[in-house]
Design a protein around this motif. Structure first.
Motif, mmCIF file in Angstrom:
data_model
loop_
_atom_site.group_PDB
_atom_site.id
_atom_site.type_symbol
_atom_site.label_atom_id
_atom_site.label_comp_id
_atom_site.label_asym_id
_atom_site.label_seq_id
_atom_site.Cartn_x
_atom_site.Cartn_y
_atom_site.Cartn_z
ATOM 1 N N TYR A 269 0.867 -1.151 0.106
ATOM 2 C CA TYR A 269 -0.018 -0.007 -0.106
ATOM 3 C C TYR A 269 0.961 1.166 -0.086
ATOM 4 O O TYR A 269 0.845 1.875 -0.873
ATOM 5 C CB TYR A 269 -0.893 -0.048 1.150
ATOM 6 C CG TYR A 269 -2.025 1.189 1.368
ATOM 7 C CD1 TYR A 269 -2.301 1.618 2.699
ATOM 8 C CD2 TYR A 269 -2.143 1.981 0.439
ATOM 9 C CE1 TYR A 269 -3.114 2.491 2.909
ATOM 10 C CE2 TYR A 269 -2.877 3.238 0.460
ATOM 11 C CZ TYR A 269 -3.228 3.553 1.955
ATOM 12 O OH TYR A 269 -4.094 4.643 2.173
ATOM 13 N N LEU A 270 1.630 1.505 0.878
ATOM 14 C CA LEU A 270 2.368 2.885 1.211
ATOM 15 C C LEU A 270 3.600 2.828 0.579
ATOM 16 O O LEU A 270 3.982 3.866 -0.040
ATOM 17 C CB LEU A 270 2.311 3.287 2.469
ATOM 18 C CG LEU A 270 1.130 3.693 3.228
ATOM 19 C CD1 LEU A 270 1.375 4.021 4.988
ATOM 20 C CD2 LEU A 270 0.643 4.883 2.449
ATOM 21 N N GLY A 271 4.343 1.558 0.562
ATOM 22 C CA GLY A 271 5.828 1.732 0.012
ATOM 23 C C GLY A 271 6.784 2.017 0.903
ATOM 24 O O GLY A 271 7.985 1.547 0.987
ATOM 25 N N SER A 272 6.614 2.946 1.656
ATOM 26 C CA SER A 272 7.437 3.329 2.966
ATOM 27 C C SER A 272 6.856 3.674 4.180
ATOM 28 O O SER A 272 5.476 4.338 3.893
ATOM 29 C CB SER A 272 8.541 4.382 2.467
ATOM 30 O OG SER A 272 7.954 5.777 2.488
#
Lengths: 439, 358
Positions: free
Chosen positions: B255-258
């Motif tokens: 979802y967010l990547g980080s």
């Protein structure tokens, strides 16, 4: 009126409003600039004046100059509440309208958008925040964080302290405390401060404050026990005013407490009243209304009733910061439009505009910003502009600049920055550009 | 008339024990799954995938985990955010230490780590119940977030303090990292959710689920008839934290990547609890309905003024959104305290009788 009739009337209104929506959304050529802001939530005290400054400068350009090179600017605000997930949602929703630049105004959201911007071809301008390593434009061509970064600022802070103490060699044995927001934003200055502590022999203590920063009693008890000579604060939102209040409560000499450029604005000191007098912070914009551009805003925007906020807040520290931010962005867009001879620049062209931006002192004067900020020149490998900072102080009634421009210690900061850029760039699978090959 | 069990004769134990006894249900669910796998990756825009569907899947999995613990086993927990954080950070550490390992296997291993942590923080449940247990799990939430903030090892000593999902491929396609397309990430998340939801449904239909419900309803009586409270409660915590851990790993990678620890704070725990309460305690479908409600309503409220041409200033809009959201939660709890799942099952009951209401 029966419920049925009421329902019919409502339906008619909505249907009649339909063509209106079509008229509103019918696009003539405009320059679309979205603003990711936070006017609600725990970071609103800092976010609201910033948002007003950003908005008002763009309104000024539309009202006074008819836009940029004759093309009007469309502004749209999106509320993120400083929350990463909402920031990403805002970005994804507004992406389809071809924004020319995006200012995330949150280090967390910036980290999210940096990989996406390169793919979506939208330049990210994280002015004085975000990923410090992105100052190395060879690894991050789409991200700009001029006019200065947290690491440069930390080195300038140490330089200023050295100046006050009578020389950097006098720092040996002195105690410096860094009170920071326990987030990637707050931790940014720590590696540089630790490096400088090693070089100059001062005792550094790092004290984190958890989001949102309302609970700081334990932190400041520790500060009182340490009894430092200088305090550096990296806060945001409600954490700032609590930090200033707590410092006053332990009777710390406020002239030895310096906040970073996000930790020094009216909202942070007014709640503490007399106790905040003497508190300092770094800055790269000057506060106050005594600038031609601010007077223009009051004349062309507020007198026409199009101001985004309260007239009394025009000229506040963070308000002026927002004005400078949009000045840099619009100058880059103007450069792109002039160079590529186009009325609707693409993201790629605006990126070029950013990378070849050269705002001289003469240009600043033309814009009515003499003394407002310093000239800045961007290049392919330097997206930071090698930013200097000034120190401003609160005298109980207003903020005033009390120092000259202090250059950062580039010899300390730049090598670490380049190393970090390699690390972060490799994480995202980038390759290094060769600046000599490009033009 | 159309929708009922009459006329469908089961000729084997397997068909008798099927999850959806009415054949229309089975067709509907199969069709819905088919549509879910095919339509969004091909037709949905980036915004729908990235901002609506993928978060919905992530939250649905977390809500499912919490529903198993709170809805079926009756152990109120406010530590969901912390367990999701454990899943995310352990997945990050595992994949950076073993880059060759298949990412789905990494998620499952991260879930196991989260399950172990969940068992640890579930031990107080043997002595305290209800509201007091919620406070003990709150301690888990705050402690875990503090731990990930404090110890740099969890983010591989990154100077920024964020954990960034490294690029990983599966079957030659980029699944995580900035090059992974939203469609691919959506498919991976959907597959994981479908498999884990099937497992959860079978768990609650079987002996384990019944022992959880016995503990929830009358724990002393359950103990008397031979259900061991220690094992049952800790198993509930383990399975629930497994699901939350996988959801947390999905949050980071798909979802967010980080992610920074702020993404897993107490607000996330409350959000998942609201999903479970609104969707329906003690119902697998309820987790999905609750997650859909909580993901879609704020987005609808943000966009609706634009659709009808009403231009409100953003802060007013946000405040109205919060008020309407809270009001809707209160409304639902008054009108249907057993949640959206109960509304759905009432609809199905009425459909069974239609067109003969008596």
């Amino acid at each position: 009126m029966t419920r049925r009739t009421l329902g019919m009337v409502l339906l008619a209104v909505v249907l009649a409003g339909g063509p209106l929506i079509a008229a509103v959304s019918a696009q003539d050529k405009t320059l679309y600039i979205p603003l990711l802001v936070y006017r609600t939530g725990p970071y609103a005290p800092s976010g609201t004046p910033l948002a007003n400054g950003l908005r008002d400068y763009l309104t000024l350009l539309n009202e006074r100059d008819g836009g940029i090179n004759g093309v009007k600017i469309t502004v749209e605000e999106c509320e993120t509440q400083y929350d990463t997930k909402q920031g990403v949602e805002c970005y994804e929703r507004l992406k389809s309208k071809n924004p020319l630049v995006v200012n995330p105004y949150s280090t967390g959201i910036t980290y999210q958008l940096i990989p996406k911007a390169a793919v979506d071809k939208i330049p990210v301008h994280s002015m004085g925040y975000g990923m410090t390593a992105s100052a190395d434009g060879r690894w991050f061509p789409w991200v700009f964080n001029f006019p200065t970064t947290y690491w440069s600022q930390a080195s300038a802070f140490v330089k200023y302290v050295g100046q006050q103490e009578g020389g950097l060699d006098k720092l040996k044995g002195k105690k410096i405390v860094h009170v920071f927001h326990n987030s990637p934003y707050g931790k940014e200055a720590n590696p540089t401060l630790e490096e400088l502590a090693r070089r100059h022999g001062f005792e550094l203590t790092l004290l984190p404050v958890d989001h949102p920063g309302q609970e700081q009693k334990a932190t400041w008890l520790q500060v009182r026990r340490i009894n430092p000579h200088w305090i550096y604060v990296s806060g945001w939102g409600v954490m700032n005013q609590v930090a200033v209040k707590e410092a006053g409560a332990i009777n710390f000499p406020m002239q030895n407490m310096i906040g970073n450029w996000w930790t020094g604005s009216e909202a942070d000191v007014i709640p503490s009243g007399e106790a905040a007098k003497g508190y300092k912070s770094t800055a790269f914009t000057a506060p106050g209304q005594n600038f031609k551009v601010i007077q223009d805003i009051l004349k062309h925007v507020y007198d026409k009733g199009k101001g985004a906020g309260d007239k009394a807040t025009v000229g506040e520290v963070l308000y002026n910061r927002g004005v400078v931010n949009m000045m840099f962005d619009t100058e880059a867009i103007r450069l792109a439009m002039t160079n590529f001879k186009t009325q609707s620049p693409t993201g790629e062209q605006v990126r070029w505009g950013f990378e070849h931006l050269n705002v001289t002192e003469k240009r600043l004067e033309e814009l009515g910003m003499k003394g407002f900020t310093r000239a800045v020149k961007i290049s392919c490998d330097d997206h930071e502009g090698n930013g200097p900072v000034m120190i401003q102080q609160w005298d109980g009634k207003k903020w005033a600049i009390v120092s000259d421009w202090i250059e950062p210690m580039r010899d300390v900061v730049r090598p670490k920055l380049e190393a970090a850029a390699v690390e972060e760039g490799k994480k995202l699978g980038y390759t290094q550009r060769d600046c000599a090959k490009e033009k | 008339m159309i929708y009922r069990e009459a006329g469908h004769f089961k000729t084997s134990y397997a068909s008798d024990q099927a999850i959806f006894p009415i054949v229309q249900d089975r067709w509907f669910v199969m069709a819905a799954l088919g549509v879910a796998f095919v339509v969004p990756p091909l037709f949905a825009g980036e915004y729908w995938l990235q901002a609506v569907l993928i978060p919905f899947l992530v939250y649905a999995l977390a809500a499912l985990g919490l529903n198993l613990l709170t809805g079926y086993a009756g152990q109120l927990s406010l530590g969901t955010g912390g367990f999701m954080a454990v899943g995310a950070y352990s997945a990050f550490k595992l994949t950076t230490a073993f880059p060759g390992l298949n990412i789905v296997l990494v998620f499952l291993l991260a879930g196991l780590v989260a399950a172990a942590v969940g068992v640890l923080f579930g031990i107080p449940s043997l002595r305290i119940k209800g509201f007091y247990l919620a406070v003990a799990t709150l301690a888990a939430q705050f402690f875990l977030i503090w731990l990930f903030n404090k110890v740099g090892w969890f983010v591989n000593y990154s100077s920024s303090g964020t954990a960034t999902a490294p690029p990983r491929t599966m079957l030659g396609v980029m699944v995580t990292g900035p090059q992974a397309t939203a469609g691919v990430r959506y498919l991976v998340a959907l597959s994981l959710v479908v498999v884990l939801a099937l497992v959860a449904k079978n768990l609650v239909r079987g002996r384990v689920g019944r022992s959880w419900m016995a503990i929830r309803d009358r724990d002393i009586a359950a103990e008397i008839i031979g259900i061991k409270p220690l094992e049952t409660k800790l198993l509930a915590f383990a399975v629930s934290s497994f699901y939350c851990g996988v959801a947390g790993a999905e949050l980071l990678f798909l979802y967010l990547g980080s992610v920074e620890t702020l993404a897993f704070d107490i607000n996330l725990s409350f959000l998942v609890l609201f999903m479970v309460i609104i969707g329906g305690l003690g119902s697998v479908l309820g987790s999905f309905l609750g997650a859909a409600f909580i993901v879609l309503v704020p987005i609808f409220l943000t966009n609706a003024p634009h659709w009808i041409g009403l231009g409100l200033p953003t802060d007013t809009q946000k405040q109205i959104e919060l008020m309407v959201f809270g009001g809707l939660i209160v409304f639902f709890l008054i009108v249907e305290p057993s949640g959206l799942a109960r509304l759905w099952s009432i609809t199905k009951e009425k459909l069974r009788l239609w067109p003969f209401p008596h």
